[in-house]
Design a protein around this motif. Structure first.
Motif, PDB file in Angstrom:
ATOM      1  N   MET A  92      60.903  22.026 -57.559  1.00  0.00           N
ATOM      2  CA  MET A  92      60.673  22.108 -58.982  1.00  0.00           C
ATOM      3  C   MET A  92      60.562  20.695 -59.547  1.00  0.00           C
ATOM      4  SD  MET A  92      62.989  24.148 -61.699  1.00  0.00           S
ATOM      5  CE  MET A  92      62.128  25.579 -62.233  1.00  0.00           C
ATOM      6  N   ARG A  93      59.546  20.437 -60.321  1.00  0.00           N
ATOM      7  CA  ARG A  93      59.244  19.106 -60.833  1.00  0.00           C
ATOM      8  C   ARG A  93      60.338  18.567 -61.763  1.00  0.00           C
ATOM      9  NH1 ARG A  93      58.473  14.426 -61.499  1.00  0.00           N
ATOM     10  NH2 ARG A  93      56.885  13.513 -62.777  1.00  0.00           N
ATOM     11  N   LEU A  94      61.020  19.425 -62.506  1.00  0.00           N
ATOM     12  CA  LEU A  94      62.061  18.970 -63.423  1.00  0.00           C
ATOM     13  C   LEU A  94      63.260  18.367 -62.703  1.00  0.00           C
ATOM     14  CD1 LEU A  94      62.252  21.816 -66.073  1.00  0.00           C
ATOM     15  CD2 LEU A  94      61.534  19.473 -66.443  1.00  0.00           C
ATOM     16  N   LEU A  95      63.500  18.799 -61.481  1.00  0.00           N
ATOM     17  CA  LEU A  95      64.704  18.391 -60.770  1.00  0.00           C
ATOM     18  C   LEU A  95      64.477  17.234 -59.810  1.00  0.00           C
ATOM     19  CD1 LEU A  95      66.006  21.960 -59.898  1.00  0.00           C
ATOM     20  CD2 LEU A  95      66.497  20.602 -61.917  1.00  0.00           C
ATOM     21  N   THR A  96      63.240  16.778 -59.642  1.00  0.00           N
ATOM     22  CA  THR A  96      62.953  15.724 -58.678  1.00  0.00           C
ATOM     23  C   THR A  96      62.422  14.477 -59.372  1.00  0.00           C
ATOM     24  OG1 THR A  96      60.710  16.523 -58.332  1.00  0.00           O
ATOM     25  CG2 THR A  96      62.413  17.393 -56.874  1.00  0.00           C
ATOM     26  N   PHE A  97      62.429  13.367 -58.637  1.00  0.00           N
ATOM     27  CA  PHE A  97      61.902  12.108 -59.152  1.00  0.00           C
ATOM     28  C   PHE A  97      61.245  11.346 -58.016  1.00  0.00           C
ATOM     29  CE2 PHE A  97      66.142  11.206 -57.694  1.00  0.00           C
ATOM     30  CZ  PHE A  97      66.054   9.962 -57.114  1.00  0.00           C
ATOM     31  N   CYS A 127      59.488   2.543 -53.220  1.00  0.00           N
ATOM     32  CA  CYS A 127      58.501   2.876 -52.189  1.00  0.00           C
ATOM     33  C   CYS A 127      57.528   3.960 -52.630  1.00  0.00           C
ATOM     34  CB  CYS A 127      59.197   3.283 -50.898  1.00  0.00           C
ATOM     35  SG  CYS A 127      60.055   4.866 -50.986  1.00  0.00           S
ATOM     36  N   GLY A 128      57.796   4.653 -53.728  1.00  0.00           N
ATOM     37  CA  GLY A 128      56.890   5.680 -54.232  1.00  0.00           C
ATOM     38  C   GLY A 128      57.025   7.029 -53.556  1.00  0.00           C
ATOM     39  N   ALA A 129      58.088   7.244 -52.780  1.00  0.00           N
ATOM     40  CA  ALA A 129      58.289   8.534 -52.112  1.00  0.00           C
ATOM     41  C   ALA A 129      58.642   9.590 -53.148  1.00  0.00           C
ATOM     42  CB  ALA A 129      59.394   8.423 -51.072  1.00  0.00           C
ATOM     43  N   ALA A 130      57.847  10.634 -53.214  1.00  0.00           N
ATOM     44  CA  ALA A 130      58.060  11.694 -54.203  1.00  0.00           C
ATOM     45  C   ALA A 130      59.048  12.730 -53.669  1.00  0.00           C
ATOM     46  CB  ALA A 130      56.735  12.357 -54.541  1.00  0.00           C
ATOM     47  N   GLY A 131      59.546  13.566 -54.547  1.00  0.00           N
ATOM     48  CA  GLY A 131      60.428  14.656 -54.156  1.00  0.00           C
ATOM     49  C   GLY A 131      61.868  14.253 -53.931  1.00  0.00           C
ATOM     50  N   GLN A 132      62.295  13.113 -54.443  1.00  0.00           N
ATOM     51  CA  GLN A 132      63.689  12.703 -54.309  1.00  0.00           C
ATOM     52  C   GLN A 132      64.542  13.585 -55.214  1.00  0.00           C
ATOM     53  OE1 GLN A 132      64.560  10.227 -52.159  1.00  0.00           O
ATOM     54  NE2 GLN A 132      62.405  10.044 -51.641  1.00  0.00           N
ATOM     55  N   VAL A 160      71.971   8.438 -54.794  1.00  0.00           N
ATOM     56  CA  VAL A 160      71.351   9.070 -53.630  1.00  0.00           C
ATOM     57  C   VAL A 160      70.570   8.004 -52.872  1.00  0.00           C
ATOM     58  CG1 VAL A 160      69.220   9.753 -54.779  1.00  0.00           C
ATOM     59  CG2 VAL A 160      70.027  11.076 -52.857  1.00  0.00           C
ATOM     60  N   ALA A 161      70.494   8.139 -51.556  1.00  0.00           N
ATOM     61  CA  ALA A 161      69.687   7.229 -50.735  1.00  0.00           C
ATOM     62  C   ALA A 161      68.265   7.777 -50.670  1.00  0.00           C
ATOM     63  CB  ALA A 161      70.271   7.104 -49.333  1.00  0.00           C
ATOM     64  N   CYS A 162      67.286   6.899 -50.836  1.00  0.00           N
ATOM     65  CA  CYS A 162      65.886   7.291 -50.778  1.00  0.00           C
ATOM     66  C   CYS A 162      65.555   7.731 -49.355  1.00  0.00           C
ATOM     67  CB  CYS A 162      64.990   6.131 -51.200  1.00  0.00           C
ATOM     68  SG  CYS A 162      63.237   6.466 -51.004  1.00  0.00           S
ATOM     69  N   ARG A 163      64.806   8.821 -49.235  1.00  0.00           N
ATOM     70  CA  ARG A 163      64.414   9.307 -47.915  1.00  0.00           C
ATOM     71  C   ARG A 163      63.287   8.477 -47.320  1.00  0.00           C
ATOM     72  NH1 ARG A 163      63.685  15.419 -49.371  1.00  0.00           N
ATOM     73  NH2 ARG A 163      63.467  14.483 -51.411  1.00  0.00           N
ATOM     74  N   LEU A 209      69.740   4.605 -54.653  1.00  0.00           N
ATOM     75  CA  LEU A 209      69.279   4.632 -56.036  1.00  0.00           C
ATOM     76  C   LEU A 209      70.313   5.335 -56.892  1.00  0.00           C
ATOM     77  CD1 LEU A 209      65.670   5.833 -55.278  1.00  0.00           C
ATOM     78  CD2 LEU A 209      66.374   3.503 -55.779  1.00  0.00           C
ATOM     79  N   ARG A 210      70.331   5.006 -58.173  1.00  0.00           N
ATOM     80  CA  ARG A 210      71.219   5.707 -59.099  1.00  0.00           C
ATOM     81  C   ARG A 210      70.476   6.002 -60.381  1.00  0.00           C
ATOM     82  NH1 ARG A 210      73.096   2.297 -63.179  1.00  0.00           N
ATOM     83  NH2 ARG A 210      73.034   0.110 -62.613  1.00  0.00           N
ATOM     84  N   SER A 211      70.870   7.082 -61.023  1.00  0.00           N
ATOM     85  CA  SER A 211      70.294   7.400 -62.327  1.00  0.00           C
ATOM     86  C   SER A 211      71.060   6.604 -63.374  1.00  0.00           C
ATOM     87  CB  SER A 211      70.394   8.896 -62.614  1.00  0.00           C
ATOM     88  OG  SER A 211      71.739   9.256 -62.809  1.00  0.00           O
TER      89      SER A 211
END
Length: 139
Positions: free
Chosen positions: A1-6, A11-16, A30-33, A39-41
């Protein structure tokens, strides 16, 4: 779901996605995959305060029905009310973290206070007579 991911800003990796249990925290990590950077919000304090006020109102509205369900022994109703309160407070928290600015959890190890942002080594070498930015330092 797009609302829950960033998307990772480095690096531009989507779906975090932040962990589910971090919805109630002020800042989630959370660590980037893709690149492995932590990363932190960084939601604004006012937004976090509004979220806390929202969850408090939801809990207060559900308090009387929960007391009624507990006192009358209607455990299924109690579980259903608790699940609705949980969903109504968790979902906005997750959206708040995913839509807030995403930054590195710790400062870049290559960052140096001696280097000014935007200045290059070639620029400093081209003007050796300029001296130091520190008052009282010898040229």
């Amino acid at each position: 779901m797009r609302l829950l991911t960033f998307t990772c800003p480095l690096c531009g990796a989507a779906g975090q996605r932040f962990p589910r249990r971090s919805a109630w925290k002020r800042q989630a990590r959370v660590a980037c995959r893709g690149c492995g950077v932590v990363l932190r919000s960084d939601p604004r304090l006012g937004l976090h305060t509004l979220y806390l006020l929202y969850t408090q109102v939801i809990v207060m509205l559900a308090a009387l029905p929960m007391i009624w369900a507990y006192a009358s022994g209607r455990w299924l109703w109690l579980a259903a009310i608790w699940a609705v309160v949980f969903a109504l407070s968790w979902f906005p928290g997750v959206i708040r973290h995913a839509r807030s600015p995403i930054v590195r959890a710790w400062r870049d190890p290559d960052y140096s206070y001696a280097r000014r942002p935007g200045a290059t080594a070639a620029c400093a070498a081209a003007d050796p007579g300029r001296g130091s930015d520190v008052p009282g330092a010898s040229p």
